[in-house]
Design a protein around this motif. Structure first.
Motif, PDB file in Angstrom:
ATOM      1  N   GLU A  24      13.039  50.187  46.465  1.00 18.69           N
ATOM      2  CA  GLU A  24      12.881  49.385  45.276  1.00 18.69           C
ATOM      3  C   GLU A  24      12.502  50.373  44.042  1.00 18.69           C
ATOM      4  OE1 GLU A  24       8.636  47.417  45.181  1.00 18.69           O
ATOM      5  OE2 GLU A  24      10.208  46.183  46.278  1.00 18.69           O
ATOM      6  N   THR A  25      12.708  49.666  42.748  1.00 17.34           N
ATOM      7  CA  THR A  25      12.230  50.435  41.619  1.00 17.34           C
ATOM      8  C   THR A  25      11.200  49.704  41.081  1.00 17.34           C
ATOM      9  OG1 THR A  25      13.855  49.111  40.223  1.00 17.34           O
ATOM     10  CG2 THR A  25      14.674  51.147  41.124  1.00 17.34           C
ATOM     11  N   ALA A  26      10.092  50.498  40.380  1.00 16.87           N
ATOM     12  CA  ALA A  26       9.360  49.965  39.765  1.00 16.87           C
ATOM     13  C   ALA A  26       8.979  50.521  38.283  1.00 16.87           C
ATOM     14  CB  ALA A  26       8.074  50.148  40.328  1.00 16.87           C
ATOM     15  N   GLN A  27       8.721  49.826  37.316  1.00 15.83           N
ATOM     16  CA  GLN A  27       8.234  50.180  35.929  1.00 15.83           C
ATOM     17  C   GLN A  27       7.284  51.064  35.780  1.00 15.83           C
ATOM     18  OE1 GLN A  27      10.435  50.443  33.362  1.00 15.83           O
ATOM     19  NE2 GLN A  27      12.001  49.148  34.712  1.00 15.83           N
ATOM     20  N   VAL A  28       6.999  52.116  35.137  1.00 15.48           N
ATOM     21  CA  VAL A  28       5.884  52.986  35.126  1.00 15.48           C
ATOM     22  C   VAL A  28       4.865  52.351  34.041  1.00 15.48           C
ATOM     23  CG1 VAL A  28       4.727  55.343  34.792  1.00 15.48           C
ATOM     24  CG2 VAL A  28       6.828  54.942  36.029  1.00 15.48           C
ATOM     25  N   ARG A  29       3.559  52.004  34.392  1.00 17.71           N
ATOM     26  CA  ARG A  29       2.725  51.409  33.349  1.00 17.71           C
ATOM     27  C   ARG A  29       1.590  52.081  33.078  1.00 17.71           C
ATOM     28  NH1 ARG A  29       5.005  46.329  32.571  1.00 17.71           N
ATOM     29  NH2 ARG A  29       6.370  45.558  34.148  1.00 17.71           N
ATOM     30  N   VAL A  30       0.669  51.979  31.803  1.00 16.37           N
ATOM     31  CA  VAL A  30      -0.358  52.762  31.765  1.00 16.37           C
ATOM     32  C   VAL A  30      -1.624  51.723  31.759  1.00 16.37           C
ATOM     33  CG1 VAL A  30      -1.681  54.001  29.825  1.00 16.37           C
ATOM     34  CG2 VAL A  30       0.816  54.201  30.178  1.00 16.37           C
TER      35      VAL A  30
END
Length: 68
Positions: free
Chosen positions: A34-40
């Motif tokens: 799956e894909t996941a957004q990179v967050r800070v």
């Protein structure tokens, strides 16, 4: 390295990935992508990259993540 899921069912197939949660080696049949957004962490919820990251898991960890 052989797929852990296949070995558990008495088969041997070459692993192509490692589960990011448990570290089990998995073959193309058992890998879940799956894909996941990179967050800070400093900016909760803020997406920092336009392109999503790839996330690979085994069927057991995927089921655990999706369970209520």
């Amino acid at each position: 390295m052989n797929c852990y899921e296949c070995v558990q069912s008495g088969r041997a197939s070459e692993a192509v990935a490692v589960c990011r949660m448990c570290g089990a080696a998995v073959c193309t049949e058992h890998v879940r992508t799956e894909t996941a957004q990179v967050r800070v962490a400093a900016h909760p919820g803020k997406v920092i990259h336009d392109q999503p990251a790839r996330r690979l898991t085994c069927p057991v960890c995927r089921a655990a993540e999706e369970s209520p």
